[in-house]
Design a protein around this motif. Structure first.
Motif, mmCIF file in Angstrom:
data_model
loop_
_atom_site.group_PDB
_atom_site.id
_atom_site.type_symbol
_atom_site.label_atom_id
_atom_site.label_comp_id
_atom_site.label_asym_id
_atom_site.label_seq_id
_atom_site.Cartn_x
_atom_site.Cartn_y
_atom_site.Cartn_z
ATOM 1 N N UNK A 62 -39.129 31.664 -9.569
ATOM 2 C CA UNK A 62 -39.539 32.844 -9.947
ATOM 3 C C UNK A 62 -40.714 33.434 -9.201
ATOM 4 N N UNK A 63 -40.250 33.261 -7.817
ATOM 5 C CA UNK A 63 -41.247 33.636 -6.624
ATOM 6 C C UNK A 63 -42.519 34.387 -7.016
ATOM 7 N N UNK A 64 -43.468 33.999 -6.795
ATOM 8 C CA UNK A 64 -44.955 34.864 -6.805
ATOM 9 C C UNK A 64 -45.644 34.435 -8.472
ATOM 10 N N UNK A 65 -44.878 33.884 -9.142
ATOM 11 C CA UNK A 65 -45.600 33.605 -10.534
ATOM 12 C C UNK A 65 -46.814 32.749 -10.436
ATOM 13 N N UNK A 66 -47.651 32.446 -11.077
ATOM 14 C CA UNK A 66 -48.499 31.557 -11.048
ATOM 15 C C UNK A 66 -47.906 29.911 -11.096
ATOM 16 N N UNK A 67 -48.348 29.063 -11.122
ATOM 17 C CA UNK A 67 -47.892 27.581 -11.142
ATOM 18 C C UNK A 67 -47.922 27.256 -12.669
ATOM 19 N N UNK A 68 -48.695 27.771 -13.505
ATOM 20 C CA UNK A 68 -48.825 27.434 -14.621
ATOM 21 C C UNK A 68 -47.927 28.182 -15.615
ATOM 22 N N UNK A 69 -47.262 29.193 -15.157
ATOM 23 C CA UNK A 69 -46.147 29.808 -15.800
ATOM 24 C C UNK A 69 -45.115 29.106 -16.343
ATOM 25 N N UNK A 70 -44.802 28.682 -17.574
ATOM 26 C CA UNK A 70 -44.058 27.615 -18.238
ATOM 27 C C UNK A 70 -42.792 28.686 -18.900
ATOM 28 N N UNK A 71 -41.588 28.345 -18.227
ATOM 29 C CA UNK A 71 -40.390 28.964 -18.861
ATOM 30 C C UNK A 71 -40.020 28.386 -20.142
ATOM 31 N N UNK A 72 -40.391 26.984 -20.536
ATOM 32 C CA UNK A 72 -40.297 26.528 -21.972
ATOM 33 C C UNK A 72 -41.004 27.378 -22.995
ATOM 34 N N UNK A 92 -45.752 44.674 -27.083
ATOM 35 C CA UNK A 92 -45.486 43.674 -28.206
ATOM 36 C C UNK A 92 -46.841 42.721 -28.310
ATOM 37 N N UNK A 93 -47.777 43.276 -27.499
ATOM 38 C CA UNK A 93 -49.268 42.536 -27.618
ATOM 39 C C UNK A 93 -49.290 41.185 -26.702
ATOM 40 N N UNK A 94 -48.613 41.036 -25.692
ATOM 41 C CA UNK A 94 -48.590 39.833 -24.995
ATOM 42 C C UNK A 94 -49.759 39.907 -24.338
ATOM 43 N N UNK A 95 -50.414 38.505 -24.013
ATOM 44 C CA UNK A 95 -51.476 38.224 -22.841
ATOM 45 C C UNK A 95 -50.658 38.213 -21.734
ATOM 46 N N UNK A 96 -51.309 38.396 -20.786
ATOM 47 C CA UNK A 96 -50.647 38.382 -19.312
ATOM 48 C C UNK A 96 -50.121 36.652 -18.941
ATOM 49 N N UNK A 97 -50.627 35.719 -19.372
ATOM 50 C CA UNK A 97 -50.234 34.626 -19.246
ATOM 51 C C UNK A 97 -48.861 34.404 -19.936
ATOM 52 N N UNK A 98 -48.867 35.037 -21.009
ATOM 53 C CA UNK A 98 -47.566 34.730 -22.045
ATOM 54 C C UNK A 98 -46.815 35.653 -21.216
ATOM 55 N N UNK A 99 -47.029 36.638 -20.737
ATOM 56 C CA UNK A 99 -45.905 37.316 -20.018
ATOM 57 C C UNK A 99 -45.307 36.819 -18.921
ATOM 58 N N UNK A 100 -46.313 36.016 -18.207
ATOM 59 C CA UNK A 100 -45.870 35.399 -16.936
ATOM 60 C C UNK A 100 -44.856 34.111 -17.490
ATOM 61 N N UNK A 101 -45.018 33.465 -18.407
ATOM 62 C CA UNK A 101 -44.252 32.226 -19.257
ATOM 63 C C UNK A 101 -42.752 33.064 -19.415
#
Ligand code: HEC
Length: 140
Positions: A36-46, A116-125
């Protein structure tokens, strides 16, 4: 007898051929589907998948891999890695998808999709899930 001037049709024929050549479904995805090119490594699809269920996205969207009664309020969120634009406005890069998820009305004040009030890290997930293989299915 008058000759009717014929326009040279070769350029037109070539243009049509070029167009047809672009119609196949064998186009490569717009960007590498692996990371998902360009997303931070910790972005977690699950985690992204779980958030989609928890945050009520499925009230408006059909999302492959997240079961819910079908809704057509918003578009199906399948195979987003092959899509050219997010919400018809932003070139579909991982970063732009995240921007959209964090605050849709900031991108388009007239959109029907709420913040929907998502944090950036949640949007990355969520972006990692939407751009990853789980939503690809058999669609082109
Ligand atoms: C109240 C209904 C509603 C909710 C809840 C909602 N959306 Fe949307 N969403 C929409 C609509 C409508 C659009 C189309 C917006 C547009 O094109 O302006 C959209 C567009 C999108 C897009 C762009 C799709 C595309 O094909 O370009 C994504 C991605 C998306 N939503 C993800 C989510 C996620 C993830 C959630 C949950 C965190 C969510 N949405 C919650 C209604 C909703």
């Amino acid at each position: 007898m008058r000759r009717i001037a014929r326009p040279n049709r070769l350029p037109l024929a070539l243009a049509v051929l070029a167009l047809l050549a672009g119609c196949g479904d064998d186009r490569p995805p717009l960007f590498a589907a692996d990371a998902a090119g360009g997303l931070p490594k910790q972005a977690d699809p699950a985690r992204g998948r779980a958030l989609i269920a928890e945050r009520g996205c499925i009230a408006c969207h059909v999302v492959p891999g997240v079961s819910a009664p079908p809704s057509r309020v918003g578009p199906r969120l399948d195979n987003m890695g092959r899509q050219a634009y997010v919400a018809g406005l932003l070139p579909n890069t991982p970063d732009n998808l995240v921007r959209w998820l964090v605050d849709p009305p900031a991108i388009n004040p007239r959109t029907a999709m709420p913040d929907t009030g998502l944090q950036r890290s949640q949007a990355e997930d969520i972006a990692a899930f939407l751009l990853g293989p789980a939503t690809r299915g058999s669609a082109p």
